[in-house]
Structure formats: C-alpha cells, structure tokens
Design an enzyme around this catalytic site. Structure first.
Site, PDB file in Angstrom:
ATOM      1  N   ASP A 293     -36.130  -4.357 -24.701  1.00  0.00           N
ATOM      2  CA  ASP A 293     -36.966  -4.386 -25.916  1.00  0.00           C
ATOM      3  C   ASP A 293     -38.373  -4.854 -25.563  1.00  0.00           C
ATOM      4  OD1 ASP A 293     -34.530  -3.929 -27.117  1.00  0.00           O
ATOM      5  OD2 ASP A 293     -34.302  -5.986 -27.848  1.00  0.00           O
TER       6      ASP A 293
HETATM    7  C1  26A Z   1     -26.585  -1.321 -34.696  1.00  0.00           C
HETATM    8  N1  26A Z   1     -26.675  -2.217 -33.581  1.00  0.00           N
HETATM    9  C2  26A Z   1     -25.494  -2.329 -32.753  1.00  0.00           C
HETATM   10  C3  26A Z   1     -27.853  -2.905 -33.324  1.00  0.00           C
HETATM   11  C4  26A Z   1     -27.968  -3.899 -32.343  1.00  0.00           C
HETATM   12  C5  26A Z   1     -29.233  -4.477 -32.145  1.00  0.00           C
HETATM   13  N2  26A Z   1     -30.321  -4.120 -32.848  1.00  0.00           N
HETATM   14  C6  26A Z   1     -30.150  -3.178 -33.767  1.00  0.00           C
HETATM   15  N3  26A Z   1     -28.958  -2.587 -34.026  1.00  0.00           N
HETATM   16  N4  26A Z   1     -27.096  -4.497 -31.488  1.00  0.00           N
HETATM   17  C7  26A Z   1     -27.805  -5.400 -30.786  1.00  0.00           C
HETATM   18  N5  26A Z   1     -29.080  -5.397 -31.187  1.00  0.00           N
HETATM   19  C8  26A Z   1     -30.189  -6.242 -30.728  1.00  0.00           C
HETATM   20  O1  26A Z   1     -30.492  -5.939 -29.412  1.00  0.00           O
HETATM   21  C9  26A Z   1     -31.292  -7.021 -28.969  1.00  0.00           C
HETATM   22  C10 26A Z   1     -31.304  -7.039 -27.477  1.00  0.00           C
HETATM   23  O2  26A Z   1     -31.767  -5.843 -26.969  1.00  0.00           O
HETATM   24  C11 26A Z   1     -29.855  -7.720 -30.746  1.00  0.00           C
HETATM   25  O3  26A Z   1     -30.149  -8.270 -31.999  1.00  0.00           O
HETATM   26  C12 26A Z   1     -30.728  -8.266 -29.617  1.00  0.00           C
HETATM   27  O4  26A Z   1     -31.784  -9.070 -30.095  1.00  0.00           O
END
Ligand code: 26A
Length: 338
Positions: A293
């Site tokens: 990210d």
């Molecule tokens: C729908 N899902 C599975 C998700 C996520 C996500 N952000 C949006 N949608 N699953 C994990 N994360 C985020 O990824 C970040 C790390 O790359 C987490 O909240 C974490 O901050």
C-alpha cells in the site's frame, strides 16, 4: 470548486493487529501473506485475539495508500479518500487518523453496521488478514451521485483503487474508470489478494480495461497468470497484461510487479525495466503489513507531480522502506526525506 487532485476509494477498516503463533493460523486454516473475507467460521477469531495483546491501527488498503500519498505531498488536502463507515467510535478513529495526514475524508455513513475491521495476524513479520467488512460493504454508487462527490470526481486528476473494493461496489469502480478514460485521466489500480482473481474475476476483468497503471506483488501476479493461462513467468504476465484490452487508447498500460526485497519489474511501452528496492536489515523490519500500500502511495505522490515511472517507483520504494519499519500502516512522524 474542489482542490482535490487524487481520489482514492476503498474499504475503510480498523486493523486489529496481533502477534500470533502458527497454531492459531492453522486452527482457522489461514495462510501467511494472504488476505480473505471472514466467513462465519472465522468470527470467533476476533474474540480470541482480543483476549491477548492487540493494537488498533487505521487500515484498509486504499486508505493506507491515500495517507502515505498525502504525507509525501507538500500540498495538503489534495488527496481525498472515500468508502463507507458506521456511526461508531471506530469510524471516528479512522477519520481522525486519516485527516491527521492531511487527507480529505468523504465517507459514506451507514449506521446499520459497525465500521469494518481487519484481523491482522502477524507471525515472524509476515501476516495473514481476515476482514469483516461491516459498514464498508454498504458503500454504493449513490455516494458518487451527490453534488459534492461529483465536484470531487471532476477536479480529481488521478484515481486509485484496490481490487478489494470490487466485492463491495463494482459499479462505482467502473463509474470512476469510465470517467477517467473519457477525460484521459490516469486510473491506477492494485490487483490485491488472490481470492479476488480466483472468485471475482468477472468484476476484475470488467474494470481492467479502464486501468492505466496496475500494481501487484509477485503472488498476485502469479495468480493472474494462472487465471489467464499466461504461464508462470512474471515478465510474460506483465507483457500480456500491458497489452490486454484497454478503453483509453491515448495511454498505454504500465504494469508494475513488486517482489518484496527483490527487484520491482516494470513493463512499459514494450520495455521491461527492473528497479531495486532500498535494503532493509531484518532487525529493522517491524512488520511487512502495508508495504505494498505504501509503495503505491509513494508512487502515486511522485507520479501526480509529473515525475516519470522510474522516479515514481523510487518514491514508492522510499515510502515502503519507511512504513515497514513502523507498526502496520503507521505514518512516520515528521516530513518525508525525499
Ligand atoms: C475486502 N478485504 C479483504 C480488504 C482488506 C483490506 N483492505 C480492504 N479490503 N483486507 C485487508 N485489507 C487491508 O490491507 C492492509 C494491508 O495491505 C488491511 O486493513 C491492511 O491495513
């Protein structure tokens, strides 16, 4: 009138971060490096980790990117983040943290569900994530039909989204993709977790034609290669993805594959380039959560200032170098050193 230059949309989540033993991951059949949506069988997990030591850190992939991007830019209040939150304290935590970095938040608010949460289970610096979308799942395209959001979309010159949003509001994603293509504005997109490519590929393939710059890590890229029958070679996958169907033919598609500490591959205009990330000593890595990210955040900041791909990749490497030495997507205190 709006001063927004970059618009990011996604699932606003509060990360519940916990260091865990492999037994816990095995018990819930979770894999390190993966991110999934919580099923009923995962729900007891949240109670289980909360009985131990946990940290609450603002998260959500695109929200992390928006914060890092705005941190890297001198002109504050030029990055806008949107997604849906509830009316609880966790919504306030997310808003306060994101706005503290200068990001303009324009959340859709739905009090019928709690603000989304993501269990981030860390084992030896790698992590497995289990997301309970809650209110994030209530986001809908009506938000983009408000006058305020229309003005923001019109003033934005760059759009950023992550595949995760496609399980929530694929029509919003395509709406922004169309706007970007029609107005020749760059649309940047992170492929994200393998489950999206495996199970939501109809949505992914509907959006990809609008994407100008695609980001993925090596395992996401490999999943796409398998799905498309493009083989295993990341260089070939990058080349094929760059050449894949595209709506805005005024821009060629650039494909960027990060590979952790190994060279980042960039495929642009028929040429493959490799860029080495900044080396980080193992003892300096706090956790690798949000490394990707933050790479996208640094890249987006530089790219939005008109820098070329090489310089933008360098800014991405700098940003991830900073963030992996912090807990989760914590933004370092002070100004970026670029
Ligand atoms: C729908 N899902 C599975 C998700 C996520 C996500 N952000 C949006 N949608 N699953 C994990 N994360 C985020 O990824 C970040 C790390 O790359 C987490 O909240 C974490 O901050």
């Amino acid at each position: 009138m709006s001063n927004i230059k970059i618009l990011c949309a996604g699932n606003p989540l509060l990360d519940i971060s916990s260091h865990v033993e492999m037994e816990l991951l095995d018990k819930y059949e979770l894999k390190l490096g993966n991110a999934i949506l919580a099923e009923d069988k995962h729900l007891p997990l949240y109670g289980e980790i909360k009985s131990g030591k946990v940290e609450y850190i603002p998260g959500g992939a695109a929200q992390n990117t928006s914060r890092v991007c705005q941190w890297m830019l001198k002109d504050k209040q030029t990055v806008c983040y949107t997604g849906c939150v509830g009316t609880d304290d966790n919504a306030t935590i997310l808003k306060t943290a994101t706005e503290s970095n200068g990001v303009v938040t324009k959340y859709q608010v739905d009090g019928s569900a709690p603000t989304g949460a993501c269990a981030v289970l860390i084992n030896n610096k790698e992590r497995s994530m289990v997301t309970n979308l809650g209110a994030a799942n209530k986001f809908n395209i009506s938000h983009f039909q408000t006058e305020e959001m229309k003005a923001i979309v019109n003033s934005a010159q760059f759009f950023y989204m992550v595949g995760y949003f496609l399980t929530v509001s694929p029509d919003s994603a395509v709406h922004l993709g169309k706007h970007a293509a029609e107005n020749d504005k760059p649309f940047l997109y992170g492929l994200a977790a393998p489950f999206l490519i495996d199970f939501f590929f109809d949505k992914v393939s509907e959006l990809l034609p609008y994407v100008d710059i695609v980001f993925a890590n090596e395992s996401e890229a490999a999943t796409l290669g398998r799905k498309m029958n493009w083989g295993e070679d990341l260089t070939v996958i990058a080349e094929k993805l760059a050449a894949w169907e595209k709506v805005n033919t005024k821009r060629t598609r650039t494909v960027i594959f990060t590979q952790g500490p190994d060279a980042t591959l960039v495929f642009q205009d028929g040429v493959l380039s490799k860029y080495s990330p900044i080396k980080v000593a193992t003892e300096d890595i706090v956790d690798l959560n949000a490394a990707g990210d933050s790479f996208c955040g640094g890249f987006l900041a530089a790219y939005s200032k008109g820098q070329d791909i090489a310089k933008s990749v360098e800014a991405g490497h700098y940003a991830s170098w900073e963030i992996i030495r912090q807990n989760g997507a914590t933004i370092p205190a002070g100004e970026p050193k670029t």
